[in-house]
Design an enzyme around this catalytic site. Structure first.
Site, mmCIF file in Angstrom:
data_model
loop_
_atom_site.group_PDB
_atom_site.id
_atom_site.type_symbol
_atom_site.label_atom_id
_atom_site.label_comp_id
_atom_site.label_asym_id
_atom_site.label_seq_id
_atom_site.Cartn_x
_atom_site.Cartn_y
_atom_site.Cartn_z
ATOM 1 N N CYS A 154 2.459 -0.731 -2.282
ATOM 2 C CA CYS A 154 1.793 0.570 -2.276
ATOM 3 C C CYS A 154 2.854 1.630 -2.563
ATOM 4 C CB CYS A 154 1.017 0.821 -0.988
ATOM 5 S SG CYS A 154 2.004 1.138 0.470
ATOM 6 N N ARG A 170 -0.829 1.116 3.514
ATOM 7 C CA ARG A 170 -1.658 0.034 2.975
ATOM 8 C C ARG A 170 -0.944 -1.287 2.821
ATOM 9 N NH1 ARG A 170 -3.559 3.220 -2.259
ATOM 10 N NH2 ARG A 170 -1.429 3.958 -1.973
ATOM 11 N N ASP A 188 -6.174 5.250 -0.098
ATOM 12 C CA ASP A 188 -4.908 5.613 0.531
ATOM 13 C C ASP A 188 -5.193 6.528 1.717
ATOM 14 O OD1 ASP A 188 -2.337 6.262 1.228
ATOM 15 O OD2 ASP A 188 -1.794 7.125 -0.713
#
Length: 150
Positions: A7, A13, A117
């Site tokens: 990420c 994440r 996100d």
């Protein structure tokens, strides 16, 4: 088999995916790591990522530092899974020789779009991301199990 989740900053994440994958996966010799495209050397797991994982499964990654993506991590991985199409494109522009093992997370498991996100958001968005990432992780484990049993 080594899975590498990617990420942006490796604080939300990808480290959530790594923790959930390693928690749920009981396949022999299959493990996950994670890294970020643009990390801050002093960054740790975000507080809300920690809180969600702690509440759901008593997983404590509060002291985990972010890891900067590098060539060695990509070379060492069997599959590289990015949270967004942009990240996949960025990596493949830098190291096109790895096009056969770099995918978006959703693409690899047959879903479309990017993983949301939660960075900077309230705890609710982290729970929403958690649900998406956990669902993806379970599909990924199932896919690996089917692919390796053939």
């Amino acid at each position: 088999m080594k899975i590498l989740f990617i990420c942006t900053g490796n604080t939300c994440r990808s480290n959530m995916a790594e923790a959930l994958f390693n928690y749920h996966c009981n396949l022999q010799n299959v493990t996950a790591k994670s890294a970020g495209l643009f990390t801050n050397p002093s960054s740790k797991t975000s507080l809300n990522t920690y809180l969600v994982l702690k509440q759901k499964y008593n997983i404590d990654i509060s002291n985990r530092s972010s890891i900067q993506l590098n060539l060695e991590l990509i070379e060492d991985a069997d599959i590289v899974l990015t949270m967004t199409t942009y990240m996949k494109t960025y990596i493949l522009n830098e190291v096109p020789q790895f096009k056969n093992k770099v995918f978006t997370f959703n693409e690899y498991i047959g879903r479309s779009g990017d993983v949301i996100d939660p960075f900077g958001g309230e705890i609710d968005i982290y729970f929403k991301t958690f649900e998406e990432v956990e669902s993806n992780v379970l599909l990924l484990i199932d896919k690996i199990e089917k692919d390796t049993s053939n």
